[in-house]
Motif scaffolding. Structure first.
Motif, PDB file in Angstrom:
ATOM      1  N   LEU A 192       0.859  -1.180   0.000  1.00 17.43           N
ATOM      2  CA  LEU A 192       0.000   0.000   0.000  1.00 17.43           C
ATOM      3  C   LEU A 192       0.891   1.225   0.000  1.00 17.43           C
ATOM      4  O   LEU A 192       1.706   1.400   0.902  1.00 17.43           O
ATOM      5  CB  LEU A 192      -0.907   0.005   1.238  1.00 17.43           C
ATOM      6  N   GLU A 193       0.746   2.057  -1.031  1.00  9.77           N
ATOM      7  CA  GLU A 193       1.512   3.299  -1.135  1.00  9.77           C
ATOM      8  C   GLU A 193       0.550   4.460  -0.955  1.00  9.77           C
ATOM      9  O   GLU A 193      -0.390   4.609  -1.727  1.00  9.77           O
ATOM     10  CB  GLU A 193       2.180   3.435  -2.501  1.00  9.77           C
ATOM     11  N   LEU A 194       0.801   5.285   0.054  1.00  7.11           N
ATOM     12  CA  LEU A 194      -0.022   6.461   0.291  1.00  7.11           C
ATOM     13  C   LEU A 194       0.804   7.685  -0.088  1.00  7.11           C
ATOM     14  O   LEU A 194       1.774   8.025   0.577  1.00  7.11           O
ATOM     15  CB  LEU A 194      -0.461   6.519   1.751  1.00  7.11           C
ATOM     16  N   GLN A 195       0.404   8.326  -1.168  1.00  4.32           N
ATOM     17  CA  GLN A 195       1.085   9.501  -1.693  1.00  4.32           C
ATOM     18  C   GLN A 195       0.696  10.729  -0.861  1.00  4.32           C
ATOM     19  O   GLN A 195      -0.221  10.668  -0.050  1.00  4.32           O
ATOM     20  CB  GLN A 195       0.723   9.690  -3.168  1.00  4.32           C
ATOM     21  N   PRO A 196       1.368  11.871  -1.056  1.00  4.73           N
ATOM     22  CA  PRO A 196       1.160  13.041  -0.184  1.00  4.73           C
ATOM     23  C   PRO A 196      -0.274  13.554  -0.072  1.00  4.73           C
ATOM     24  O   PRO A 196      -0.656  14.093   0.957  1.00  4.73           O
ATOM     25  CB  PRO A 196       2.058  14.107  -0.809  1.00  4.73           C
ATOM     26  N   LYS A 197      -1.111  13.395  -1.093  1.00  3.52           N
ATOM     27  CA  LYS A 197      -2.476  13.922  -1.031  1.00  3.52           C
ATOM     28  C   LYS A 197      -3.509  12.838  -0.731  1.00  3.52           C
ATOM     29  O   LYS A 197      -4.709  13.073  -0.852  1.00  3.52           O
ATOM     30  CB  LYS A 197      -2.814  14.656  -2.321  1.00  3.52           C
ATOM     31  N   ALA A 198      -3.060  11.668  -0.300  1.00  2.33           N
ATOM     32  CA  ALA A 198      -3.974  10.566   0.039  1.00  2.33           C
ATOM     33  C   ALA A 198      -4.782  10.916   1.284  1.00  2.33           C
ATOM     34  O   ALA A 198      -4.241  11.419   2.264  1.00  2.33           O
ATOM     35  CB  ALA A 198      -3.189   9.284   0.273  1.00  2.33           C
ATOM     36  N   ARG A 199      -6.080  10.639   1.227  1.00  6.13           N
ATOM     37  CA  ARG A 199      -6.980  10.820   2.356  1.00  6.13           C
ATOM     38  C   ARG A 199      -7.834   9.567   2.469  1.00  6.13           C
ATOM     39  O   ARG A 199      -8.553   9.222   1.531  1.00  6.13           O
ATOM     40  CB  ARG A 199      -7.922  12.020   2.138  1.00  6.13           C
ATOM     41  N   GLU A 222       3.915   2.059   2.593  1.00 10.92           N
ATOM     42  CA  GLU A 222       4.790   3.195   2.306  1.00 10.92           C
ATOM     43  C   GLU A 222       3.909   4.437   2.377  1.00 10.92           C
ATOM     44  O   GLU A 222       2.964   4.583   1.604  1.00 10.92           O
ATOM     45  CB  GLU A 222       5.391   3.070   0.912  1.00 10.92           C
ATOM     46  N   MET A 223       4.191   5.310   3.339  1.00 11.85           N
ATOM     47  CA  MET A 223       3.328   6.471   3.560  1.00 11.85           C
ATOM     48  C   MET A 223       4.158   7.737   3.470  1.00 11.85           C
ATOM     49  O   MET A 223       5.121   7.920   4.212  1.00 11.85           O
ATOM     50  CB  MET A 223       2.664   6.370   4.932  1.00 11.85           C
ATOM     51  N   HIS A 224       3.767   8.620   2.553  1.00 11.85           N
ATOM     52  CA  HIS A 224       4.482   9.873   2.356  1.00 11.85           C
ATOM     53  C   HIS A 224       3.946  10.940   3.299  1.00 11.85           C
ATOM     54  O   HIS A 224       2.780  10.907   3.704  1.00 11.85           O
ATOM     55  CB  HIS A 224       4.323  10.349   0.905  1.00 11.85           C
ATOM     56  N   GLN A 225       4.784  11.918   3.606  1.00 12.38           N
ATOM     57  CA  GLN A 225       4.373  13.034   4.435  1.00 12.38           C
ATOM     58  C   GLN A 225       3.227  13.765   3.753  1.00 12.38           C
ATOM     59  O   GLN A 225       3.281  14.052   2.556  1.00 12.38           O
ATOM     60  CB  GLN A 225       5.549  13.986   4.639  1.00 12.38           C
ATOM     61  N   GLY A 226       2.185  14.050   4.503  1.00 19.59           N
ATOM     62  CA  GLY A 226       1.009  14.732   3.964  1.00 19.59           C
ATOM     63  C   GLY A 226      -0.190  13.807   3.839  1.00 19.59           C
ATOM     64  O   GLY A 226      -1.326  14.253   3.854  1.00 19.59           O
ATOM     65  N   ALA A 227       0.045  12.508   3.710  1.00 17.94           N
ATOM     66  CA  ALA A 227      -1.053  11.540   3.627  1.00 17.94           C
ATOM     67  C   ALA A 227      -1.751  11.463   4.979  1.00 17.94           C
ATOM     68  O   ALA A 227      -1.123  11.646   6.021  1.00 17.94           O
ATOM     69  CB  ALA A 227      -0.519  10.167   3.234  1.00 17.94           C
ATOM     70  N   SER A 228      -3.064  11.197   4.970  1.00 15.04           N
ATOM     71  CA  SER A 228      -3.773  11.081   6.248  1.00 15.04           C
ATOM     72  C   SER A 228      -4.715   9.877   6.237  1.00 15.04           C
ATOM     73  O   SER A 228      -5.292   9.530   5.207  1.00 15.04           O
ATOM     74  CB  SER A 228      -4.561  12.354   6.574  1.00 15.04           C
TER      75      SER A 228
END
Length: 141
Positions: A83-90, A101-107
């Motif tokens: 599971l990849e969560l990009q910066p704008k993931a909600r 893998e969770m990028h800064q900004g994802a919530s």
């Protein structure tokens, strides 16, 4: 990381401005740029990749092998591989994953639970606060 499994090609698209209502079942690869009001589920018998782009919105269950999210999902998410969560993931809902893998900004507003080879690991703890990671872009040094 996942051996020699080759990623499937993305051959299906829900385009921007398109709204799909009901169950969306797919095999191989799917990219969503529009909106799906219903479950998005990959066939269990193959390797799958699902991309939910920045402009996309899914209201329902999301389940696939490799899931990449940069849009909004309201409902549970299950990724049996990565599971990849990009910066704008909600995400608003329970999240199950094998690797994350969770990028800064994802919530994520919901419980996170790791799976071991498709099986859940550990007890579900509902009394913990939800995890929120937000990038403000206003960091002062």
């Amino acid at each position: 990381m996942f051996g020699s499994k080759k990623q499937p090609a993305i051959r299906s698209l829900v385009g921007e401005g398109t709204v799909v209502q009901g169950l969306l079942r797919f095999s191989g690869g799917l990219r969503i740029d529009g909106e799906v009001q219903g479950d998005v589920v990959a066939s269990a018998d193959d390797t799958s990749i699902l991309v939910i782009s920045e402009k996309a919105r899914v209201v329902g269950t999301v389940k696939a092998g490799h899931v990449i999210i940069n849009g909004t999902v309201i409902g549970p998410v299950e990724s049996t591989h990565l599971l990849e969560l990009q910066p704008k993931a909600r995400i608003e809902g329970e999240v199950r994953y094998e690797s994350l893998e969770m990028h800064q900004g994802a919530s994520i507003d919901g419980a996170l639970q790791r799976m071991n080879g498709g099986a859940l690991s550990g007890p579900v703890i509902d009394d913990k606060p939800s995890l929120k990671l937000l990038a403000t872009g206003n960091d002062t040094k």
